[in-house]
Design an enzyme around this catalytic site. Sequence first.
Site, mmCIF file in Angstrom:
data_model
loop_
_atom_site.group_PDB
_atom_site.id
_atom_site.type_symbol
_atom_site.label_atom_id
_atom_site.label_comp_id
_atom_site.label_asym_id
_atom_site.label_seq_id
_atom_site.Cartn_x
_atom_site.Cartn_y
_atom_site.Cartn_z
ATOM 1 N N HIS A 128 -3.510 -5.087 1.801
ATOM 2 C CA HIS A 128 -2.875 -5.277 3.130
ATOM 3 C C HIS A 128 -2.923 -6.729 3.587
ATOM 4 C CE1 HIS A 128 -2.357 -1.079 4.574
ATOM 5 N NE2 HIS A 128 -3.280 -0.839 3.663
ATOM 6 N N CYS B 209 0.824 -1.211 0.000
ATOM 7 C CA CYS B 209 0.000 0.000 0.000
ATOM 8 C C CYS B 209 0.864 1.271 0.000
ATOM 9 C CB CYS B 209 -0.986 -0.065 1.170
ATOM 10 S SG CYS B 209 -2.442 0.936 0.870
ATOM 11 N N GLU C 261 -1.257 -8.156 5.757
ATOM 12 C CA GLU C 261 -0.951 -8.289 7.192
ATOM 13 C C GLU C 261 -2.201 -8.263 8.061
ATOM 14 O OE1 GLU C 261 -0.427 -5.796 5.296
ATOM 15 O OE2 GLU C 261 -0.958 -3.937 6.301
HETATM 16 N N1 GLN Z 1 -3.825 6.365 0.836
HETATM 17 C C1 GLN Z 1 -2.547 6.186 1.473
HETATM 18 C C2 GLN Z 1 -1.456 6.988 0.781
HETATM 19 O O1 GLN Z 1 -1.656 7.491 -0.274
HETATM 20 C C3 GLN Z 1 -2.144 4.726 1.491
HETATM 21 C C4 GLN Z 1 -3.128 3.934 2.299
HETATM 22 C C5 GLN Z 1 -2.579 2.718 2.968
HETATM 23 O O2 GLN Z 1 -1.366 2.501 3.065
HETATM 24 N N2 GLN Z 1 -3.479 1.932 3.470
HETATM 25 O O3 GLN Z 1 -0.414 7.095 1.332
#
Ligand code: GLN
Length: 193
Positions: free
Chosen positions: A174, A82, A176
Amino acid sequence: MVNKLQVGVLALQGDFAEHIEMLSNFNVDVHKIKNKSQLEKLDGLIIPGGESTTIKKLIDRYDFENAIKEKINQGMSLWGTCAGLICIANKLTEKDPMPMGIIDVEVSRNWFGRQVDSFETNIEFKGIEENIKAVFIRAPIVTKVKNNVEILSKLTDGTIVAVKQDKILGTSFHPEISGSSKVHEFFINLTSS
Ligand code: GLN
């Protein structure tokens, strides 16, 4: 006796604790990484989800970028989930943060927008036999990949959500917090390869 793998989780901001918890299911030594001198011993590093602008600011403040790149040149594996994927991309469709350019993909932040900030879905993942539950939280997606990048997972509409280049892995969801440690297992196998 074979030495245990040394796997670190970058613990500057975000959900590093959940990755550490997942990794504790495996026969590896797990390290909470707070400064660059700790990278020395690592075979693999995870950059967790969180807020990518904050994580990148802290990566810069604690001078991690070159140290991470040096370790990759020496064979360390890296997995960005992410916000972590945002930080390791080659290019973003947004101005901020300035990504590190470690994996040859273009990433777009907050792709799913306001309508569906967060959702779960089952996905196929190349290299993992069963479908896995993927949790997306204000997630980025991969909008372009170079030829040297392997696509490991797509949503049914073709959206790319997992990629791999050599020993670099990127997932927009995610694992995790999904309850399944299959992607962690995949990363550990990649680290030991
Ligand atoms: N929206 C977040 C970003 O742009 C990332 C979201 C996340 O890591 N769950 O940094």
